[in-house]
Design a protein around this motif. Sequence first.
Motif, mmCIF file in Angstrom:
data_model
loop_
_atom_site.group_PDB
_atom_site.id
_atom_site.type_symbol
_atom_site.label_atom_id
_atom_site.label_comp_id
_atom_site.label_asym_id
_atom_site.label_seq_id
_atom_site.Cartn_x
_atom_site.Cartn_y
_atom_site.Cartn_z
ATOM 1 N N GLU A 1 0.817 -1.128 -0.139
ATOM 2 C CA GLU A 1 0.063 -0.118 0.194
ATOM 3 C C GLU A 1 0.878 1.115 -0.126
ATOM 4 O O GLU A 1 1.993 1.274 0.788
ATOM 5 N N GLU B 1 -3.688 0.626 -3.305
ATOM 6 C CA GLU B 1 -3.109 -0.757 -3.380
ATOM 7 C C GLU B 1 -2.249 -0.942 -4.538
ATOM 8 O O GLU B 1 -2.906 -0.755 -5.649
ATOM 9 N N ARG C 1 -11.270 -10.587 -4.295
ATOM 10 C CA ARG C 1 -10.456 -9.571 -3.322
ATOM 11 C C ARG C 1 -8.862 -10.143 -3.619
ATOM 12 O O ARG C 1 -8.555 -11.285 -3.395
ATOM 13 N N GLU D 1 -6.439 -15.019 2.938
ATOM 14 C CA GLU D 1 -6.739 -13.814 2.461
ATOM 15 C C GLU D 1 -6.406 -12.520 3.589
ATOM 16 O O GLU D 1 -6.507 -12.718 4.525
ATOM 17 N N ARG D 2 -5.765 -11.575 2.883
ATOM 18 C CA ARG D 2 -5.062 -10.463 3.609
ATOM 19 C C ARG D 2 -6.261 -9.895 4.368
ATOM 20 O O ARG D 2 -7.284 -9.499 3.804
ATOM 21 N N ARG E 1 -8.561 -6.938 6.346
ATOM 22 C CA ARG E 1 -8.817 -5.790 5.957
ATOM 23 C C ARG E 1 -8.841 -5.040 7.337
ATOM 24 O O ARG E 1 -9.567 -5.295 8.359
ATOM 25 N N SER E 2 -8.184 -3.809 7.193
ATOM 26 C CA SER E 2 -8.065 -2.677 8.231
ATOM 27 C C SER E 2 -7.741 -1.397 7.910
ATOM 28 O O SER E 2 -7.526 -1.461 6.545
ATOM 29 N N THR E 3 -7.924 -0.393 8.635
ATOM 30 C CA THR E 3 -7.488 1.051 8.140
ATOM 31 C C THR E 3 -5.942 1.084 8.740
ATOM 32 O O THR E 3 -5.624 0.283 9.566
ATOM 33 N N ARG F 1 -3.685 -0.825 11.752
ATOM 34 C CA ARG F 1 -2.362 -1.544 11.584
ATOM 35 C C ARG F 1 -1.313 -1.115 12.505
ATOM 36 O O ARG F 1 -0.533 -1.822 12.955
ATOM 37 N N THR G 1 -18.253 -5.204 6.273
ATOM 38 C CA THR G 1 -17.533 -6.252 5.396
ATOM 39 C C THR G 1 -16.277 -6.612 5.857
ATOM 40 O O THR G 1 -15.404 -6.590 5.334
ATOM 41 N N LEU H 1 -14.103 -5.801 8.351
ATOM 42 C CA LEU H 1 -13.222 -4.811 8.452
ATOM 43 C C LEU H 1 -12.900 -4.972 10.024
ATOM 44 O O LEU H 1 -13.645 -4.916 10.741
ATOM 45 N N LYS I 1 -9.547 5.057 2.282
ATOM 46 C CA LYS I 1 -9.911 4.417 1.099
ATOM 47 C C LYS I 1 -10.445 5.273 -0.113
ATOM 48 O O LYS I 1 -10.671 4.746 -0.900
#
Length: 476
Positions: A38, A47, A135, A172-173, A175-177, A181, A200, A202, A381
């Motif tokens: 990212e 991304e 995804r 699957e990676r 998902r977070s902000t 992280r 979703t 997150l 995002k």
Amino acid sequence: MMQDFLLPDLGEGLPEAELVTWLVAEGDEVSLNQTIAEVETAKAVVELPSPFAGRVATLHAAEGEVIAVGSVLISFDVAGADAPAHDVPATETPVGETAEAAEIASAVATDAVPEDARAEPNLVGYGASPRAGSRPQRRARVGARQARTDTAVLEAAPHDAIQLGDVEQVVERPRSTPPVRALAKQLGVDLALVEPTGPTDLITRADVEAYAERVGATGAVAPAASTVDAADAAPDAPPREVDARTTRIPIRGVRKHTAAAMVQSAFTAPHVTTFLTVDVTATTELVASLKADRSLQDHRIGVLAVAAKAVCLALGRHPELNSAWDEAAGEIVQHHYVNLGIAAATGRGLVVPNIRDAQELTLVELADSIRTLAETARAGKTSPADMAGGTFSITNVGVFGVDAGTPILNPGEAGILAVGAVRRRPWEHRGAIALRDVMTLALSFDHRLVDGEQGSKFLVDVGDVLSEPGRAMLLR
């Protein structure tokens, strides 16, 4: 064969980007278009997909480093993907690995790259991914500890007790902000082990803190959610303490771009700001009635949505406010559509994503669009494309309890409306003094494009709709 991947121009003509997070490590096997990192441009976090299928040989930059466009970002050993890149040499099997773990690792490694992933590299913004609609996924490595297993097992065992046998074939990676992280890194928490509760799937700040408390993860505890909002906590770059009285924060990313754009706007377009205070009691009563309507309970219709509708209607009557000054061509460009920008304050700086063809939307659709833009912006995002091509903007200073201000134009636009706080005040109403809901509107406009009369009439039209929403039936 070694292949270098140079940091591409991400579509904005910007000279550099900051590496936010690596999503692969040296030695990883990656597939074509798998998300590898990212990066943050001056406008958004983007991304970055892999242009090659092969083994990661070298990472040429560290997280937090600013990289010039065209510099080598990562090197791949593409030959490893030609021969069965999925065959793992025996020397890579960790010493003491159990037969069961070896079997699982073999199954992971032999998950072959799809045939369509061996096509020509698909760089950022050029064509569709071979797995369009799916995804991005990160392939698990031998010895990795990032799979999600049964929740009860993860809650009962410390982080370091997760065994190789728990690794799934494809992980699957999570998902977070960016702020979440950063918190996970501080607390020593592997996000792949955290059960998400956000929309979703997150992972939220609360998810990380709860997991850290359960498994006893260690690290410096970040500020409490009461003092730093999870969506707005990420600065543009780590601050540097000079002494006990001074902290220096690098000017990067969105804040750097915003500063440059505002300076350019302030010293290029001759700004004029005009104010209007209006009785918006009818609007607040309308909003209250819509909120009480069960059929609309999934839609957050507020005063800002009504103001956005009023702006779209007024722009149709006053196209001068929906124009742009083309210095090179010596022309005024009038737009026959409204790409309505909604200013959003985030921890990374001010962003102004816009709602495309807002003039075509109903009040409910506008409210939904505003909500989506705000949530996307706070999560970091918002894409560069979402912030390009705006024709008029709204900034809601009222949400901060402010009555009015003198907003600076978004570059390339003729006007911006600041919507102030709604105050309950004594006000003249039908020949008597009564307590009414009152709001101040502030319109800044480019005096090259808009005369004082035109700006004033536009502002009055917006105010008329807010004071009497039924007037919207008379405008088009």
